[in-house]
Motif scaffolding. Sequence first.
Motif, PDB file in Angstrom:
ATOM      1  N   ASP A 134      17.249   0.755  10.343  1.00  0.00           N
ATOM      2  CA  ASP A 134      15.870   1.130  10.603  1.00  0.00           C
ATOM      3  C   ASP A 134      15.639   2.533  10.047  1.00  0.00           C
ATOM      4  O   ASP A 134      16.316   3.483  10.442  1.00  0.00           O
ATOM      5  CB  ASP A 134      15.626   1.090  12.117  1.00  0.00           C
ATOM      6  CG  ASP A 134      14.204   1.417  12.484  1.00  0.00           C
ATOM      7  OD1 ASP A 134      13.818   2.597  12.367  1.00  0.00           O
ATOM      8  OD2 ASP A 134      13.473   0.495  12.900  1.00  0.00           O
ATOM      9  N   TYR A 135      14.683   2.661   9.150  1.00  0.00           N
ATOM     10  CA  TYR A 135      14.438   3.953   8.502  1.00  0.00           C
ATOM     11  C   TYR A 135      14.061   5.031   9.524  1.00  0.00           C
ATOM     12  O   TYR A 135      14.588   6.143   9.475  1.00  0.00           O
ATOM     13  CB  TYR A 135      13.345   3.820   7.439  1.00  0.00           C
ATOM     14  CG  TYR A 135      13.074   5.121   6.726  1.00  0.00           C
ATOM     15  CD1 TYR A 135      13.962   5.601   5.763  1.00  0.00           C
ATOM     16  CD2 TYR A 135      11.950   5.887   7.023  1.00  0.00           C
ATOM     17  CE1 TYR A 135      13.740   6.810   5.121  1.00  0.00           C
ATOM     18  CE2 TYR A 135      11.724   7.095   6.383  1.00  0.00           C
ATOM     19  CZ  TYR A 135      12.616   7.556   5.435  1.00  0.00           C
ATOM     20  OH  TYR A 135      12.400   8.752   4.809  1.00  0.00           O
ATOM     21  N   LEU A 136      13.173   4.721  10.458  1.00  0.00           N
ATOM     22  CA  LEU A 136      12.747   5.742  11.412  1.00  0.00           C
ATOM     23  C   LEU A 136      13.874   6.160  12.356  1.00  0.00           C
ATOM     24  O   LEU A 136      13.968   7.327  12.726  1.00  0.00           O
ATOM     25  CB  LEU A 136      11.520   5.282  12.198  1.00  0.00           C
ATOM     26  CG  LEU A 136      10.217   5.304  11.405  1.00  0.00           C
ATOM     27  CD1 LEU A 136       9.064   4.772  12.240  1.00  0.00           C
ATOM     28  CD2 LEU A 136       9.896   6.699  10.893  1.00  0.00           C
ATOM     29  N   GLU A 137      14.726   5.239  12.750  1.00  0.00           N
ATOM     30  CA  GLU A 137      15.875   5.625  13.575  1.00  0.00           C
ATOM     31  C   GLU A 137      16.831   6.518  12.774  1.00  0.00           C
ATOM     32  O   GLU A 137      17.450   7.426  13.326  1.00  0.00           O
ATOM     33  CB  GLU A 137      16.600   4.396  14.122  1.00  0.00           C
ATOM     34  CG  GLU A 137      15.793   3.630  15.157  1.00  0.00           C
ATOM     35  CD  GLU A 137      15.382   4.460  16.374  1.00  0.00           C
ATOM     36  OE1 GLU A 137      16.185   5.286  16.860  1.00  0.00           O
ATOM     37  OE2 GLU A 137      14.236   4.287  16.836  1.00  0.00           O
ATOM     38  N   THR A 138      16.923   6.290  11.468  1.00  0.00           N
ATOM     39  CA  THR A 138      17.736   7.148  10.610  1.00  0.00           C
ATOM     40  C   THR A 138      17.108   8.535  10.504  1.00  0.00           C
ATOM     41  O   THR A 138      17.807   9.551  10.531  1.00  0.00           O
ATOM     42  CB  THR A 138      17.900   6.513   9.209  1.00  0.00           C
ATOM     43  OG1 THR A 138      18.344   5.167   9.364  1.00  0.00           O
ATOM     44  CG2 THR A 138      18.905   7.283   8.365  1.00  0.00           C
TER      45      THR A 138
END
Length: 168
Positions: A134-138
Motif C-alpha cells: 500500500d503506497y500510503l502505508e509506505t
Amino acid sequence: MVQGIIIPADDKAPLRAATFEKPEDFDRAVDEWAEAVHIPHVGVRMHLNLEGSNRQLSYNRRATFLWWFYIPGVRGEARLLGDIVLVGLAHNEEESADLTIEIRRQLLEPGVYRVRSRERGGGRWHEEPIDRDDYLETVIWATLLMEMSSALEVQIACIGYGGGARKP
C-alpha cells in the motif's frame, strides 16, 4: 471536469476515484467549505474542510502523512481532518487538474513499495527489509523514519504493480 481521488478519514474505507464537474463538487465531497493545500513539487492539491476542527471531523491519518512526507515543514504542526479530495495542480496553481496516471496508479492499484534511506549528503541507499503493498502505508513508515532521524534522506521505490515486478 477533473479526475481525482477521495481519501476518506476512516482508515478502513478504501480510497476512491471521483470526477468533479465544478468547484462546488469539492465542497460537497469534503462536507462544505473546501480549502486547498498544495504540494507543488508533486503537482497535487488537497481540498479539505476548512471547518474541520470546529466541526470535530475525524483525523485523516493517510492524507496527513502524505502531506507531511512531501512538505516536512508542516510535520507535527497540523493535522488534516475529514475526508480529503486529492486532485492535480494546474500550471497556474489557482485551478485543479486531473491527477497524473502515476499518482492514480500508486494510490488506487495494488503495488509493492519499499522504503530506502541514506545519510544526508550522499552515500549508498539502504533498503528496508519489508515490502509494503500500500503506497500510503509506505508513506507513513517513510515519514516516521524521517521524524526519527533528521540526518536521513528517505525515498519510496516502487518494486512492482499488480503481480509483475519492475526495477525501481
